[in-house]
Scaffold this motif. Structure first.
Motif, PDB file in Angstrom:
ATOM      1  N   LYS A 197       0.829  -1.208   0.000  1.00 35.96           N
ATOM      2  CA  LYS A 197       0.000   0.000   0.000  1.00 35.96           C
ATOM      3  C   LYS A 197       0.862   1.257   0.000  1.00 35.96           C
ATOM      4  O   LYS A 197       0.577   2.224  -0.725  1.00 35.96           O
ATOM      5  CB  LYS A 197      -0.921  -0.017   1.217  1.00 35.96           C
ATOM      6  CG  LYS A 197      -1.927   1.118   1.239  1.00 35.96           C
ATOM      7  CD  LYS A 197      -2.876   0.977   2.419  1.00 35.96           C
ATOM      8  CE  LYS A 197      -3.905   2.103   2.428  1.00 35.96           C
ATOM      9  NZ  LYS A 197      -4.845   1.968   3.574  1.00 35.96           N
ATOM     10  N   VAL A 198       1.938   1.240   0.773  1.00 34.89           N
ATOM     11  CA  VAL A 198       2.845   2.387   0.819  1.00 34.89           C
ATOM     12  C   VAL A 198       3.544   2.574  -0.526  1.00 34.89           C
ATOM     13  O   VAL A 198       3.701   3.706  -1.013  1.00 34.89           O
ATOM     14  CB  VAL A 198       3.883   2.222   1.936  1.00 34.89           C
ATOM     15  CG1 VAL A 198       4.952   3.299   1.850  1.00 34.89           C
ATOM     16  CG2 VAL A 198       3.209   2.255   3.304  1.00 34.89           C
TER      17      VAL A 198
ATOM     18  N   THR B  33       2.538   2.041  -3.455  1.00 39.88           N
ATOM     19  CA  THR B  33       1.674   2.659  -4.472  1.00 39.88           C
ATOM     20  C   THR B  33       1.666   4.181  -4.365  1.00 39.88           C
ATOM     21  O   THR B  33       1.266   4.868  -5.316  1.00 39.88           O
ATOM     22  CB  THR B  33       0.231   2.152  -4.352  1.00 39.88           C
ATOM     23  OG1 THR B  33      -0.306   2.515  -3.070  1.00 39.88           O
ATOM     24  CG2 THR B  33       0.170   0.639  -4.514  1.00 39.88           C
ATOM     25  N   LYS B  34       2.121   4.696  -3.221  1.00 40.39           N
ATOM     26  CA  LYS B  34       2.102   6.143  -3.005  1.00 40.39           C
ATOM     27  C   LYS B  34       3.471   6.807  -3.203  1.00 40.39           C
ATOM     28  O   LYS B  34       3.593   8.030  -3.063  1.00 40.39           O
ATOM     29  CB  LYS B  34       1.586   6.440  -1.600  1.00 40.39           C
ATOM     30  CG  LYS B  34       0.164   5.934  -1.361  1.00 40.39           C
ATOM     31  CD  LYS B  34      -0.288   6.180   0.066  1.00 40.39           C
ATOM     32  CE  LYS B  34      -1.701   5.651   0.303  1.00 40.39           C
ATOM     33  NZ  LYS B  34      -2.153   5.880   1.710  1.00 40.39           N
TER      34      LYS B  34
ATOM     35  N   PRO C 272       6.258   8.299  -5.426  1.00 41.02           N
ATOM     36  CA  PRO C 272       6.198   8.899  -6.771  1.00 41.02           C
ATOM     37  C   PRO C 272       6.961   8.129  -7.848  1.00 41.02           C
ATOM     38  O   PRO C 272       6.489   8.050  -9.001  1.00 41.02           O
ATOM     39  CB  PRO C 272       6.811  10.286  -6.553  1.00 41.02           C
ATOM     40  CG  PRO C 272       6.517  10.595  -5.121  1.00 41.02           C
ATOM     41  CD  PRO C 272       6.634   9.293  -4.402  1.00 41.02           C
TER      42      PRO C 272
ATOM     43  N   LYS D  76      10.511   7.149   1.199  1.00 40.54           N
ATOM     44  CA  LYS D  76       9.819   8.448   1.157  1.00 40.54           C
ATOM     45  C   LYS D  76      10.776   9.612   0.996  1.00 40.54           C
ATOM     46  O   LYS D  76      10.348  10.728   0.649  1.00 40.54           O
ATOM     47  CB  LYS D  76       8.990   8.631   2.424  1.00 40.54           C
ATOM     48  CG  LYS D  76       7.766   7.706   2.493  1.00 40.54           C
ATOM     49  CD  LYS D  76       6.991   7.916   3.780  1.00 40.54           C
ATOM     50  CE  LYS D  76       5.743   7.047   3.833  1.00 40.54           C
ATOM     51  NZ  LYS D  76       4.980   7.236   5.092  1.00 40.54           N
TER      52      LYS D  76
END
Length: 346
Positions: free
Chosen positions: A273-274, A276-277, A279, A344
Motif C-alpha cells: 500500500k505504501v 503505491t504512493k 512517486p 519516502k
C-alpha cells in the motif's frame, strides 16, 4: 489426462541401477541396546558420531501428518535444489531430452538443465504473468520430460490459475513439477490436496521460507510412491544430517509458523500500500509470496540508493517482463518501517 507411463520417462541407466545400500539400510531396527560395529563409525558417543537416518523417517512422519499425505509420498533433500536435481538425473537423458520453463521464474531450473546437459525451452509468461498454455503445449515433443511451474512464482509473486495448471497436467505425458516454495503465503490451496489424482504431478516445497529454516537446507518433494521409489534409488544415502533432522522436527513441533505467516502477510499488504504512493514507483504487482515485485522509473538508480542506505533488495530488471523492476522481501515490522521511511526520502 493423456495416457501416462512412468516407465517411459525413466533414464535407461536408472532403470537398471542397483542403489547403494548403506549400513542403516541393511539393519534398520536401531536401538541403544545393540552394539553397532557395521558402519565404521567412531564409537565414542557425542550425539553426532552415528550416521543419520537415511530415510528421515521421523521428519517424514511429521510432515505427512501436517500435510495429509503418506510418508511414502515424500522425499527430503538437502534444500530444494537437491530434489530438483534428482528429478533431472532420474528422468532426463543428457544431450537428448528437454524441459520447459516459464520465465521470469526461479533461475535454478535453467542452471540445473545446463549442469545436466538438458535443453531448456523457455516459454515467456503472458503480460499478466500467467502461463501461455497453448504455447507451452505446442512446444512439447517426445523428448520433453519436465514442465516447471513455480506457483506462487518467483520473482513475480503471483499464483498461476487452476485452469491453466490443470490443462497442462491433463495434456502432458511427462512430469509437471509445481514449485510451491511460497505456498504458505498464498490465498490458494496447495496442489497437495489433489496429488493422488495425477500420477504425473510432482510438488516441491521447502522449510526455508515460511518455516524459517533456510540455514538447515531442507527441501521436500511430494509425488506418487512410484516416483519417490525411483528418486530414492539415486539419492545420496545420508543427504540430511542428524542436526538438521533434529532441529527441523523441533521447530515444526513449536507451531509458531501460522502466527509468523499472518504477520508477514499483514506486513506485505502494508508495504504494498505504501509503495503505491511513492512517486517513482510505477506499478506494484499483486503477491501471494513473502516478497513484492514493483516497477520503478530507474531500477539501477533506486537499487543503488537503497544500498547506500543499508537496504539490500534484488534488482530483477534483466528478467523477461521485469524491465525496471525491483523485488523486496518482507522483513520484520521494524525493518519494513525503516525501508518505508527511506523510500519516502528518495
Amino acid at each position: 489426462m493423456k495416457t501416462f507411463d512412468l516407465n517411459t520417462l525413466v533414464r535407461t541407466n536408472v532403470k537398471s541401477l542397483k542403489p547403494y545400500s548403506s549400513a542403516r539400510d541393511e539393519f534398520k531396527d536401531f536401538n541403544q541396546k545393540m552394539i553397532y560395529l557395521d558402519a565404521n563409525e567412531n564409537p565414542f558417543e557425542n550425539g553426532v558420531n552415528r550416521y543419520p537416518d537415511p530415510k528421515q523417517q521421523d521428519l517424514k512422519a511429521l510432515l505427512a501428518s501436517k500435510n495429509g499425505v503418506k510418508a511414502e509420498n515424500i522425499l527430503i533433500g538437502n534444500g530444494s535444489d537437491e530434489v530438483l536435481d534428482l528429478i533431472f538425473r532420474a528422468f532426463c537423458e543428457p544431450n537428448k531430452d528437454n524441459i520447459i520453463t516459464l520465465p521470469p521464474t526461479y533461475g535454478m531450473y535453467g542452471v540445473l538443465a545446463d549442469i545436466n546437459a538438458i535443453e531448456n525451452k523457455k516459454i515467456i509468461l503472458k503480460p499478466n504473468f500467467q502461463p501461455d498454455v497453448e504455447a507451452i503445449l505446442n512446444e512439447v515433443t517426445k523428448k520433453t520430460k519436465l514442465i516447471f511451474l513455480c506457483s506462487p512464482n518467483n520473482p513475480t509473486g503471483n499464483s498461476f490459475s487452476d485452469e491453466a495448471v490443470l490443462k497442462i497436467i491433463n495434456n502432458f505425458k511427462g512430469l509437471v513439477v509445481i514449485d510451491e516454495a511460497y505456498i504458505d503465503f498464498s490465498k490458494d490451496k496447495s496442489w497437495l490436496s489433489v496429488l493422488s489424482d495425477f500420477p504425473n504431478l510432482v510438488i516441491t516445497q521447502t522449510l526455508s521460507k515460511a518455516y524459517g529454516m533456510a540455514g538447515l537446507r531442507i527441501g521436500i518433494l511430494y509425488a506418487s510412491k512410484a516416483i519417490i521409489s525411483i528418486l530414492n534409488k539415486i539419492k545420496p544415502p545420508y543427504n540430511i544430517n542428524e542436526l538438521s533432522q533434529q532441529k527441523a522436527i523441533e521447530l515444526l513441533s513449536l507451531n509458531k509458523t501460522n502466527t509468523q505467516i499472518k504477520e508477514l502477510i499483514f506486513e506485505r499488504n502494508r508495504v504494498a500500500k505504501v509503495l503505491t504512493k511513492i512517486p517513482f514507483v510505477l506499478d506494484v504487482y499483486p503477491s501471494d509470496a513473502n516478497f513484492i515485485l514493483f516497477k520503478v522509473d530507474n531500477a539501477v538508480k533506486r537499487y543503488n540508493q537503497l544500498l547506500n542506505k543499508g537496504i539490500v533488495i534484488r534488482n530483477r530488471t534483466n528478467e523477461p517482463l521485469c524491465d525496471n523492476c525491483l523485488r523486496i522481501t518482507i522483513g520484520t515490522s521494524d525493518e519494513n518501517e525503516k525501508v518505508i521511511s527511506i523510500l519516502k526520502t528518495l
